[in-house]
Design a protein around this motif. Structure first.
Motif, PDB file in Angstrom:
ATOM      1  N   PHE A   1       1.755   0.349  -2.817  1.00  9.00           N
ATOM      2  CA  PHE A   1       2.511  -0.575  -3.753  1.00  9.00           C
ATOM      3  C   PHE A   1       1.829  -1.006  -5.029  1.00  9.00           C
ATOM      4  O   PHE A   1       2.049  -2.065  -5.698  1.00  9.00           O
ATOM      5  N   SER A   2       1.096  -0.085  -5.674  1.00 10.40           N
ATOM      6  CA  SER A   2       0.512  -0.074  -7.066  1.00 10.40           C
ATOM      7  C   SER A   2       1.611  -0.771  -8.152  1.00 10.40           C
ATOM      8  O   SER A   2       1.156  -1.489  -9.037  1.00 10.40           O
ATOM      9  N   ALA A   3       2.767  -0.245  -7.677  1.00 11.57           N
ATOM     10  CA  ALA A   3       3.864  -0.581  -8.602  1.00 11.57           C
ATOM     11  C   ALA A   3       4.518  -2.199  -8.890  1.00 11.57           C
ATOM     12  O   ALA A   3       5.171  -2.489  -9.481  1.00 11.57           O
ATOM     13  N   VAL A   4       3.978  -2.614  -7.575  1.00 11.80           N
ATOM     14  CA  VAL A   4       4.244  -4.226  -7.285  1.00 11.80           C
ATOM     15  C   VAL A   4       3.613  -5.152  -7.811  1.00 11.80           C
ATOM     16  O   VAL A   4       2.166  -4.836  -7.729  1.00 11.80           O
ATOM     17  N   GLN A   5       3.836  -6.140  -8.486  1.00  7.71           N
ATOM     18  CA  GLN A   5       2.845  -7.136  -9.077  1.00  7.71           C
ATOM     19  C   GLN A   5       2.193  -7.857  -7.795  1.00  7.71           C
ATOM     20  O   GLN A   5       3.059  -8.146  -6.944  1.00  7.71           O
TER      21      GLN A   5
ATOM     22  N   ASP B   1       6.790  -8.655  -3.550  1.00  7.07           N
ATOM     23  CA  ASP B   1       8.037  -8.086  -2.656  1.00  7.07           C
ATOM     24  C   ASP B   1       7.955  -8.972  -1.284  1.00  7.07           C
ATOM     25  O   ASP B   1       8.340  -8.564  -0.253  1.00  7.07           O
ATOM     26  N   ARG B   2       7.185  -9.921  -1.428  1.00  4.17           N
ATOM     27  CA  ARG B   2       7.367 -10.839  -0.365  1.00  4.17           C
ATOM     28  C   ARG B   2       6.528 -10.328   1.198  1.00  4.17           C
ATOM     29  O   ARG B   2       6.752 -10.304   2.118  1.00  4.17           O
ATOM     30  N   VAL B   3       5.310  -9.520   0.409  1.00  5.18           N
ATOM     31  CA  VAL B   3       4.549  -9.145   1.617  1.00  5.18           C
ATOM     32  C   VAL B   3       3.224  -9.373   1.345  1.00  5.18           C
ATOM     33  O   VAL B   3       2.936  -9.509   0.126  1.00  5.18           O
ATOM     34  N   VAL B   4       2.467  -9.787   2.569  1.00  4.78           N
ATOM     35  CA  VAL B   4       1.146 -10.290   2.264  1.00  4.78           C
ATOM     36  C   VAL B   4       0.199  -8.950   2.921  1.00  4.78           C
ATOM     37  O   VAL B   4       0.743  -8.641   4.166  1.00  4.78           O
ATOM     38  N   THR B   5      -0.583  -8.225   2.462  1.00  2.34           N
ATOM     39  CA  THR B   5      -1.394  -7.268   2.723  1.00  2.34           C
ATOM     40  C   THR B   5      -2.833  -7.891   3.196  1.00  2.34           C
ATOM     41  O   THR B   5      -3.330  -8.305   2.276  1.00  2.34           O
ATOM     42  N   LEU B   6      -3.113  -7.995   4.375  1.00  2.42           N
ATOM     43  CA  LEU B   6      -4.302  -8.456   4.879  1.00  2.42           C
ATOM     44  C   LEU B   6      -5.236  -7.263   5.276  1.00  2.42           C
ATOM     45  O   LEU B   6      -5.015  -6.611   6.121  1.00  2.42           O
ATOM     46  N   CYS B   7      -6.294  -7.424   4.399  1.00  2.00           N
ATOM     47  CA  CYS B   7      -7.354  -6.184   4.776  1.00  2.00           C
ATOM     48  C   CYS B   7      -8.595  -6.657   5.471  1.00  2.00           C
ATOM     49  O   CYS B   7      -9.200  -7.729   4.999  1.00  2.00           O
ATOM     50  N   GLU B   8      -8.724  -6.041   6.545  1.00  2.00           N
ATOM     51  CA  GLU B   8     -10.100  -6.328   7.063  1.00  2.00           C
ATOM     52  C   GLU B   8     -11.130  -5.235   6.672  1.00  2.00           C
ATOM     53  O   GLU B   8     -10.717  -3.928   6.943  1.00  2.00           O
ATOM     54  N   ILE B   9     -12.395  -5.477   6.463  1.00  2.00           N
ATOM     55  CA  ILE B   9     -13.335  -4.519   5.816  1.00  2.00           C
ATOM     56  C   ILE B   9     -14.445  -4.452   6.702  1.00  2.00           C
ATOM     57  O   ILE B   9     -15.135  -5.608   6.935  1.00  2.00           O
TER      58      ILE B   9
ATOM     59  N   ARG C   1       6.516 -19.880   3.759  1.00  3.70           N
ATOM     60  CA  ARG C   1       7.548 -18.887   3.376  1.00  3.70           C
ATOM     61  C   ARG C   1       8.038 -17.830   4.009  1.00  3.70           C
ATOM     62  O   ARG C   1       8.846 -17.002   3.965  1.00  3.70           O
ATOM     63  N   GLN C   2       7.313 -17.577   5.593  1.00  4.60           N
ATOM     64  CA  GLN C   2       7.577 -16.614   6.446  1.00  4.60           C
ATOM     65  C   GLN C   2       7.560 -15.152   5.477  1.00  4.60           C
ATOM     66  O   GLN C   2       8.447 -14.436   5.861  1.00  4.60           O
ATOM     67  N   LEU C   3       6.465 -14.912   4.961  1.00  8.74           N
ATOM     68  CA  LEU C   3       6.246 -13.662   4.373  1.00  8.74           C
ATOM     69  C   LEU C   3       5.966 -12.605   5.464  1.00  8.74           C
ATOM     70  O   LEU C   3       5.457 -13.014   6.460  1.00  8.74           O
ATOM     71  N   THR C   4       6.183 -11.431   4.992  1.00 10.41           N
ATOM     72  CA  THR C   4       5.760 -10.363   6.173  1.00 10.41           C
ATOM     73  C   THR C   4       4.071 -10.099   5.885  1.00 10.41           C
ATOM     74  O   THR C   4       3.910 -10.051   4.742  1.00 10.41           O
ATOM     75  N   ILE C   5       3.416  -9.893   6.998  1.00 12.08           N
ATOM     76  CA  ILE C   5       2.195  -9.748   6.962  1.00 12.08           C
ATOM     77  C   ILE C   5       2.005  -8.277   7.455  1.00 12.08           C
ATOM     78  O   ILE C   5       2.379  -8.220   8.507  1.00 12.08           O
TER      79      ILE C   5
END
Length: 470
Positions: free
Chosen positions: A371-375, A402-410, A436-440
């Motif tokens: 998703f590097s092309a997405v702000q 794009d209404r997505v939350v990317t949650l990273c566990e490190i 806002r009910q974003l996709t996680i």
């Protein structure tokens, strides 16, 4: 060490045209980061005139050194310099000697040349307006390692307002450049261990013997009486902050914790809100030693701001070396890191360092995930502890347009990651505010592969390992 990387900075410097008009560049960054090498390498085929400030010397000594250099450069033309003691006269005479021949003039460690005072900046402004800009074809580069002086007294000064054509804040090398240095002599995990300890500071990386393991290097460089890094903090710190103990107290406190709020720091330093804490923190931030951060979903919230050490070397030094420095200096035989630091404490630090690495390399992660092309906005998310739900933190979160939350566990550990991690991540998702009910989407970033059981659960959209990022 051969010069590597810095292509962007070289392109910027070489794009400065001085055919019809003189130009002014300001370059700054922490000590050892490679500012001098950048200029000397970039302009190796140009006429380059270099002046270097003398650390700890008086204003008179700086002027005399400037005169000596000019007399070497322009024999017989700089003889009148001995009759004056003012920077304006010296710089005017220098301008006259330069003539109209295009050249690069490099003032290295400008803050020492100026004796950490603004008088030279004022004189420079006058001569720039009336001589350098009108009578010469020169690319003037003002460079310094004491960022607080360069930013406050040069870049932000009223004297040079509107006159600076290019400003470069030189950062440590990125992971690709470090890999080019280390090449195939060490594994990717070992490369990370080196980065965790000293970051991307070229002169620090040069101290590592790549024919030996990172651990043997760390033992020698940090935990022996004659280790290079045992005294490096004193050299680094003295040039920035002199003998003021408050800065060291702030770093000592931050090294003990993963982060600290402003109230935590006030309490630890026994200071009141009306004290100088803001000034101290600003100086540390300008030096690239400390950084503030707030939850990625509330970036403007001053109430939630936390502070952490931003420099890998300083984090390692204050966490492990500084508390044991007397023992290290007085040891009778070489015993290495394990004599002073437990494996558990070391593993906790590696986890924090890996989080720092992932945050600094968010673009690599976004590219790997497609998703590097997405702000997006990136950073940590955290929630203060309360009686109902307790506290929670996500190490790295991407809020995407794009209404997505990317949650990273490190995770940085030696053993494969099992499926027991799922419950902890589910709890973070439950506590994360999502009106806002974003996709996680969940992502695991790990130093070791996941177990087949975890992979088969299909809980994580992607599992990224160290080898995917390097």
């Amino acid at each position: 060490m051969n010069f590597v990387g810095r292509q962007r900075e070289q392109n910027l410097l070489q794009s400065v045209e001085i055919v019809n008009k003189s130009k002014l560049t300001v370059l700054y960054g922490r000590r050892r980061v490679g500012k001098t090498s950048l200029i000397e390498t970039t302009f190796s085929k140009n006429r380059l005139i270099k002046f270097e400030g003398l650390e700890g010397e008086s204003s008179q000594a700086q002027k005399e050194n400037f005169i000596r250099k000019c007399q070497q450069l322009f024999p017989g033309q700089f003889h009148l310099a001995r009759t004056t003691n003012h920077w304006i006269d010296l710089l005017v005479l220098f301008s006259q000697c330069l003539g109209t021949t295009p050249c690069i003039v490099f003032f290295d460690e400008f803050q020492w040349l100026a004796n950490n005072r603004k008088q030279l900046v004022s004189a420079f402004k006058y001569v720039w307006d009336n001589h350098f800009a009108k009578e010469n074809h020169v690319h003037m580069i003002v460079c310094g390692s004491i960022s607080s002086f360069i930013v406050k007294k040069v870049i932000r000064s009223k004297a040079l307002y509107g006159r600076i054509d290019l400003e470069i804040h030189l950062q440590p090398l990125n992971i690709d450049d470090i890999k080019a240095i280390i090449m195939k002599k060490r594994t990717n995990r070992e490369l990370l261990e080196i980065f965790f300890t000293v970051g991307g500071v070229p002169q620090y990386l040069d101290k590592f013997n790549l024919d030996r393991s990172p651990q043997l290097n760390i033992d020698q460089l940090f935990f022996t009486p004659d280790g290079y890094f045992l005294q490096e903090f004193d050299r680094l710190f003295a040039s920035h902050f002199g003998k003021n103990p408050v800065y060291k107290k702030i770093l000592t406190h931050l090294a003990k914790e993963k982060f600290s709020s402003r109230d935590d720091l006030l309490h630890a330093l026994q200071m009141t809100e009306g004290g100088r804490l803001s000034d101290y923190l600003e100086e540390l931030q300008l030096a690239d030693f400390v950084e503030p951060y707030s939850p990625v979903n509330k970036p403007a919230s001053s109430v939630l701001i936390r502070y952490r050490i931003a420099d890998p070397f300083l984090l390692f030094y204050f966490r492990f070396v500084y508390p044991n420095i007397r023992k290290i200096k007085t040891q009778r035989k070489h015993v290495g890191r394990k004599a002073f630091v437990s494996d558990q404490a070391y593993a906790i630090w590696q986890g924090l360092a890996f989080e720092y690495f992932c945050d600094r390399n968010h673009e690599l992660i976004a590219e790997k995930l497609g998703f590097s092309a997405v702000q997006y906005e990136h950073g940590a998310w955290f929630k203060k502890r309360d009686l109902l739900t307790g506290g929670s933190q996500v190490d790295l979160l991407f809020l995407r347009s794009d209404r997505v939350v990317t949650l990273c566990e490190i995770k940085f550990q030696s053993e494969p990651i099992g499926k027991n991690i799922i419950e902890a991540v589910q709890n973070k998702i439950r506590l994360f505010p999502n009106p806002r009910q974003l996709t996680i989407e969940t992502v695991l970033i790990t130093a070791t592969p996941a177990t087949p059981e975890l992979v088969n659960e299909g809980f994580f959209r992607s599992i990224i390992t160290v080898n995917d990022l390097i």
